[in-house]
Design an enzyme around this catalytic site. Sequence first.
Site, mmCIF file in Angstrom:
data_model
loop_
_atom_site.group_PDB
_atom_site.id
_atom_site.type_symbol
_atom_site.label_atom_id
_atom_site.label_comp_id
_atom_site.label_asym_id
_atom_site.label_seq_id
_atom_site.Cartn_x
_atom_site.Cartn_y
_atom_site.Cartn_z
ATOM 1 N N ILE A 144 68.742 11.477 59.797
ATOM 2 C CA ILE A 144 70.094 11.221 60.284
ATOM 3 C C ILE A 144 70.046 10.685 61.706
ATOM 4 C CG2 ILE A 144 72.368 12.205 60.749
ATOM 5 C CD1 ILE A 144 71.793 14.320 58.633
ATOM 6 N N ARG A 219 75.033 22.050 64.196
ATOM 7 C CA ARG A 219 75.546 23.372 63.865
ATOM 8 C C ARG A 219 76.144 24.004 65.119
ATOM 9 N NH1 ARG A 219 75.451 21.858 59.390
ATOM 10 N NH2 ARG A 219 74.499 22.851 57.534
ATOM 11 N N ASP A 242 82.105 18.401 65.384
ATOM 12 C CA ASP A 242 82.475 18.655 63.990
ATOM 13 C C ASP A 242 82.141 20.088 63.614
ATOM 14 O OD1 ASP A 242 83.435 17.803 61.398
ATOM 15 O OD2 ASP A 242 81.361 17.873 60.699
ATOM 16 N N GLU A 247 83.236 29.526 63.577
ATOM 17 C CA GLU A 247 83.945 28.732 62.574
ATOM 18 C C GLU A 247 84.557 29.671 61.545
ATOM 19 O OE1 GLU A 247 81.941 25.556 60.570
ATOM 20 O OE2 GLU A 247 81.176 24.686 62.423
ATOM 21 N N HIS A 266 84.466 20.662 60.644
ATOM 22 C CA HIS A 266 83.252 20.620 59.816
ATOM 23 C C HIS A 266 83.483 19.717 58.610
ATOM 24 C CE1 HIS A 266 79.364 23.103 59.072
ATOM 25 N NE2 HIS A 266 79.242 21.877 58.593
#
Length: 303
Positions: A144, A219, A242, A247, A266
């Site tokens: 990525i 994360r 994100d 969370e 997310h």
Amino acid sequence: MKVWIAHEEGRALLGPLPDGVDVEVYDGRGDYPSDPAALDFWVPPFLAQSKVTTPLKDMTSLKAIQLLSAGAEVWVPAVPPGVTLCDARGVHTGVTAEWTVGAVIASMRGFDVFARKQTRHEWKVEWTTTVVGKRALIVGAGDIGEKIAEVLTVLGVEVEKVARRARPGVHAIDRIDELLPGFDVVILILPLTDATRGLVDAKFLSHMKDGALLVNAARGPIVDTDALVAEVASGRLRCAVDVVDPEPLPADHPLWDLAGALITPHAGASVDGTLDRAYAPVGPQIHRFAAGEPLENVVIDGY
């Protein structure tokens, strides 16, 4: 050979399977479809919290787990000895890189600012910065990270990368403090491990140059949220995230109201075609398992 998958739609995405493979659907909720003690191969739900690993205690014959996501941090400490854990490395590369580059552009060009003005029907030009000619440091040089670098380079961004160990074209993470002051954008796209938890703390942020943008596509617990809030609230740094810690982000959390923060829930891989992409490696992996061949994308040391 018994296989459990997380989605009914996944059956059609597996393709033809070897004789003797029995596929059942278990989405992690409610009753088991059959005796979990007879399960060989499990494809659990993705974006899973730690409670999703609870059934492992009943899966006494389990040999392999194939994740639908690249992140394996929930599973690494829970998988028992003798069970091979595999992630979905490469499956979400394109869409995650898309979110990351989009977040960089949206933040630097002030799209969030203009969106707020739109709700007030306010037509007012704001001068912003641009990605063109800027320098970006990508922390995490996997597939990525490489795709993000490729796209940003096309846009005229000078990109450098950081990973656990140095290699040609990639700095070692132990040089991060000396590197940070030279970059306009710092992008996090590395797995959550014991070594990366809390990596981006007050000291890390203090080394970033004034006006720089921190982008977290990795994360949440990699970043000290309180330290990030302090820097963004001061106006010295901006962020596009994100993922956060905790969370979901509580409704009364101060991060929501900071002018320099762009937040998505997310949602980096929450796009059409996600199941097709996520299940693409599952069928071939079942074939390897049934044939006694080595599995691909085996998670080692959290990676």
